[in-house]
Design a protein around this motif. Structure first.
Motif, PDB file in Angstrom:
ATOM      1  N   GLY A 108      12.409  15.024  56.935  1.00 19.41           N
ATOM      2  CA  GLY A 108      12.310  14.416  55.605  1.00 19.41           C
ATOM      3  C   GLY A 108      13.564  13.651  55.216  1.00 19.41           C
ATOM      4  O   GLY A 108      13.490  12.587  54.592  1.00 19.41           O
ATOM      5  N   HIS A 109      14.747  14.188  55.561  1.00 17.37           N
ATOM      6  CA  HIS A 109      15.984  13.471  55.279  1.00 17.37           C
ATOM      7  C   HIS A 109      15.984  12.112  55.987  1.00 17.37           C
ATOM      8  O   HIS A 109      16.369  11.104  55.406  1.00 17.37           O
ATOM      9  N   THR A 110      15.554  12.125  57.242  1.00 19.96           N
ATOM     10  CA  THR A 110      15.541  10.880  58.005  1.00 19.96           C
ATOM     11  C   THR A 110      14.506   9.912  57.452  1.00 19.96           C
ATOM     12  O   THR A 110      14.773   8.706  57.328  1.00 19.96           O
ATOM     13  N   ALA A 111      13.336  10.411  57.106  1.00 16.38           N
ATOM     14  CA  ALA A 111      12.308   9.542  56.524  1.00 16.38           C
ATOM     15  C   ALA A 111      12.827   8.896  55.248  1.00 16.38           C
ATOM     16  O   ALA A 111      12.686   7.679  55.052  1.00 16.38           O
ATOM     17  N   GLY A 112      13.446   9.681  54.385  1.00 12.84           N
ATOM     18  CA  GLY A 112      14.004   9.138  53.151  1.00 12.84           C
ATOM     19  C   GLY A 112      15.095   8.110  53.408  1.00 12.84           C
ATOM     20  O   GLY A 112      15.159   7.068  52.750  1.00 12.84           O
ATOM     21  N   ALA A 113      15.959   8.391  54.379  1.00 17.55           N
ATOM     22  CA  ALA A 113      17.041   7.463  54.708  1.00 17.55           C
ATOM     23  C   ALA A 113      16.484   6.141  55.222  1.00 17.55           C
ATOM     24  O   ALA A 113      16.989   5.064  54.880  1.00 17.55           O
ATOM     25  N   PHE A 114      15.417   6.204  56.028  1.00 11.28           N
ATOM     26  CA  PHE A 114      14.833   4.966  56.550  1.00 11.28           C
ATOM     27  C   PHE A 114      13.993   4.242  55.501  1.00 11.28           C
ATOM     28  O   PHE A 114      13.897   3.010  55.544  1.00 11.28           O
ATOM     29  N   VAL A 115      13.395   4.954  54.565  1.00  8.81           N
ATOM     30  CA  VAL A 115      12.750   4.291  53.418  1.00  8.81           C
ATOM     31  C   VAL A 115      13.811   3.472  52.687  1.00  8.81           C
ATOM     32  O   VAL A 115      13.615   2.294  52.374  1.00  8.81           O
ATOM     33  N   PHE A 116      14.939   4.110  52.420  1.00  9.96           N
ATOM     34  CA  PHE A 116      16.015   3.447  51.693  1.00  9.96           C
ATOM     35  C   PHE A 116      16.552   2.250  52.483  1.00  9.96           C
ATOM     36  O   PHE A 116      16.718   1.155  51.938  1.00  9.96           O
ATOM     37  N   ALA A 157      12.000   8.429  61.147  1.00 11.27           N
ATOM     38  CA  ALA A 157      12.343   7.002  61.091  1.00 11.27           C
ATOM     39  C   ALA A 157      11.085   6.143  61.049  1.00 11.27           C
ATOM     40  O   ALA A 157      10.994   5.191  60.260  1.00 11.27           O
ATOM     41  N   VAL A 158      10.114   6.470  61.879  1.00  7.88           N
ATOM     42  CA  VAL A 158       8.855   5.711  61.893  1.00  7.88           C
ATOM     43  C   VAL A 158       8.136   5.869  60.552  1.00  7.88           C
ATOM     44  O   VAL A 158       7.638   4.883  59.982  1.00  7.88           O
ATOM     45  N   LEU A 159       8.091   7.078  60.042  1.00 10.79           N
ATOM     46  CA  LEU A 159       7.438   7.318  58.758  1.00 10.79           C
ATOM     47  C   LEU A 159       8.132   6.534  57.642  1.00 10.79           C
ATOM     48  O   LEU A 159       7.473   5.894  56.816  1.00 10.79           O
ATOM     49  N   GLY A 160       9.453   6.577  57.610  1.00 11.06           N
ATOM     50  CA  GLY A 160      10.192   5.873  56.564  1.00 11.06           C
ATOM     51  C   GLY A 160      10.001   4.368  56.621  1.00 11.06           C
ATOM     52  O   GLY A 160       9.735   3.722  55.603  1.00 11.06           O
ATOM     53  N   CYS A 161      10.123   3.798  57.820  1.00 16.07           N
ATOM     54  CA  CYS A 161       9.971   2.339  57.965  1.00 16.07           C
ATOM     55  C   CYS A 161       8.536   1.895  57.682  1.00 16.07           C
ATOM     56  O   CYS A 161       8.321   0.872  57.020  1.00 16.07           O
ATOM     57  N   SER A 162       7.559   2.642  58.171  1.00 14.07           N
ATOM     58  CA  SER A 162       6.176   2.238  57.928  1.00 14.07           C
ATOM     59  C   SER A 162       5.817   2.373  56.451  1.00 14.07           C
ATOM     60  O   SER A 162       5.098   1.527  55.908  1.00 14.07           O
ATOM     61  N   SER A 163       6.353   3.380  55.772  1.00 13.51           N
ATOM     62  CA  SER A 163       6.118   3.513  54.329  1.00 13.51           C
ATOM     63  C   SER A 163       6.728   2.330  53.584  1.00 13.51           C
ATOM     64  O   SER A 163       6.111   1.774  52.671  1.00 13.51           O
ATOM     65  N   GLY A 164       7.944   1.939  53.984  1.00 10.42           N
ATOM     66  CA  GLY A 164       8.586   0.775  53.372  1.00 10.42           C
ATOM     67  C   GLY A 164       7.804  -0.500  53.612  1.00 10.42           C
ATOM     68  O   GLY A 164       7.641  -1.330  52.713  1.00 10.42           O
ATOM     69  N   TYR A 165       7.312  -0.655  54.840  1.00  7.63           N
ATOM     70  CA  TYR A 165       6.531  -1.848  55.176  1.00  7.63           C
ATOM     71  C   TYR A 165       5.265  -1.922  54.323  1.00  7.63           C
ATOM     72  O   TYR A 165       4.969  -2.956  53.714  1.00  7.63           O
ATOM     73  N   TRP A 166       4.497  -0.838  54.279  1.00  9.60           N
ATOM     74  CA  TRP A 166       3.236  -0.854  53.536  1.00  9.60           C
ATOM     75  C   TRP A 166       3.453  -0.966  52.032  1.00  9.60           C
ATOM     76  O   TRP A 166       2.668  -1.620  51.334  1.00  9.60           O
ATOM     77  N   ALA A 167       4.527  -0.383  51.535  1.00  9.16           N
ATOM     78  CA  ALA A 167       4.827  -0.542  50.113  1.00  9.16           C
ATOM     79  C   ALA A 167       5.132  -1.998  49.808  1.00  9.16           C
ATOM     80  O   ALA A 167       4.686  -2.536  48.793  1.00  9.16           O
ATOM     81  N   GLY A 168       5.887  -2.662  50.689  1.00  4.60           N
ATOM     82  CA  GLY A 168       6.167  -4.080  50.518  1.00  4.60           C
ATOM     83  C   GLY A 168       4.903  -4.917  50.527  1.00  4.60           C
ATOM     84  O   GLY A 168       4.760  -5.853  49.719  1.00  4.60           O
ATOM     85  N   GLN A 169       3.982  -4.571  51.422  1.00  2.59           N
ATOM     86  CA  GLN A 169       2.706  -5.303  51.473  1.00  2.59           C
ATOM     87  C   GLN A 169       1.917  -5.116  50.174  1.00  2.59           C
ATOM     88  O   GLN A 169       1.324  -6.062  49.662  1.00  2.59           O
ATOM     89  N   LEU A 170       1.904  -3.903  49.661  1.00  5.17           N
ATOM     90  CA  LEU A 170       1.189  -3.629  48.413  1.00  5.17           C
ATOM     91  C   LEU A 170       1.811  -4.368  47.223  1.00  5.17           C
ATOM     92  O   LEU A 170       1.082  -4.883  46.365  1.00  5.17           O
ATOM     93  N   LEU A 171       3.124  -4.424  47.179  1.00  2.00           N
ATOM     94  CA  LEU A 171       3.795  -5.093  46.054  1.00  2.00           C
ATOM     95  C   LEU A 171       3.649  -6.608  46.123  1.00  2.00           C
ATOM     96  O   LEU A 171       3.636  -7.269  45.073  1.00  2.00           O
ATOM     97  N   GLN A 172       3.503  -7.160  47.322  1.00  5.72           N
ATOM     98  CA  GLN A 172       3.392  -8.601  47.451  1.00  5.72           C
ATOM     99  C   GLN A 172       1.981  -9.123  47.213  1.00  5.72           C
ATOM    100  O   GLN A 172       1.777 -10.294  46.991  1.00  5.72           O
TER     101      GLN A 172
END
Length: 173
Positions: A108-116, A157-172
């Motif tokens: 979870g720490h890593t997922a959060g760090a990669f989201v950020f 790391a994969v979870l964090g980056c993919s969450s960031g990617y999909w959130a960006g897609q949703l916001l755009q």
């Protein structure tokens, strides 16, 4: 194939744990690990929201990313239920650091760090490389502390980056 992967994971863990002990990295690992606790993200996001012209988008992206990441993290962690290395290795082999929950995959720490880090890269690209470097060090600190295996870190790391990617897609759109 899975046995080979599990063996590589175990060896990677042992190597990083050994280096952490050999080079006395535990104090630094504790600080790195603490830098990835949730409040730090909130304080920085709110500061940027108030002080920078792109702060609103950064705040929204970070919030949306965490809203996607957290349920996935909880579902995976409580479905897979991989025992943490600190709970299955002999006492004295790992540090006296007790994690906040019982299971290790994903980190979870890593997922959060990669989201950020992903949000930083999207909004402030000039800071992307340092942000991803910090996120990787955050993940490595969790191995040095004996609470995660390398595959836990990779999954985070994969979870964090993919969450960031999909959130960006949703916001755009």
């Amino acid at each position: 194939m899975l046995l080979h992967l599990a063996e590589l994971d175990r060896r990677g863990f042992c190597l990083l744990l050994f280096w952490g002990k050999k080079y006395r990295l535990t104090p630094m690992a504790l600080k790195l690990s603490a830098s990835g606790n949730g409040p730090a993200y909130l304080y920085l996001a709110v500061s940027l929201l108030l002080l920078h012209r792109d702060g609103q988008y950064f705040f929204n992206l970070l919030l949306a990313s965490f809203l996607l990441e957290l349920p996935c993290y909880l579902l995976l962690k409580n479905t897979i239920r991989r025992t943490r290395p600190c709970h299955c290795l002999p006492a004295g082999l790992v540090n006296d650091f007790e994690p906040s929950d019982r299971y290790s995959l994903p980190s979870g720490h890593t997922a959060g760090a990669f989201v950020f880090a992903f949000a930083v890269m999207q909004v402030y690209p000039q800071l992307g490389i340092p942000a991803f470097f910090w996120a990787a060090m955050e993940g490595g600190s969790r191995i040095v502390l004996g609470v995660h295996y390398p595959l836990d870190i990779a999954a985070g790391a994969v979870l964090g980056c993919s969450s960031g990617y999909w959130a960006g897609q949703l916001l755009q759109g």
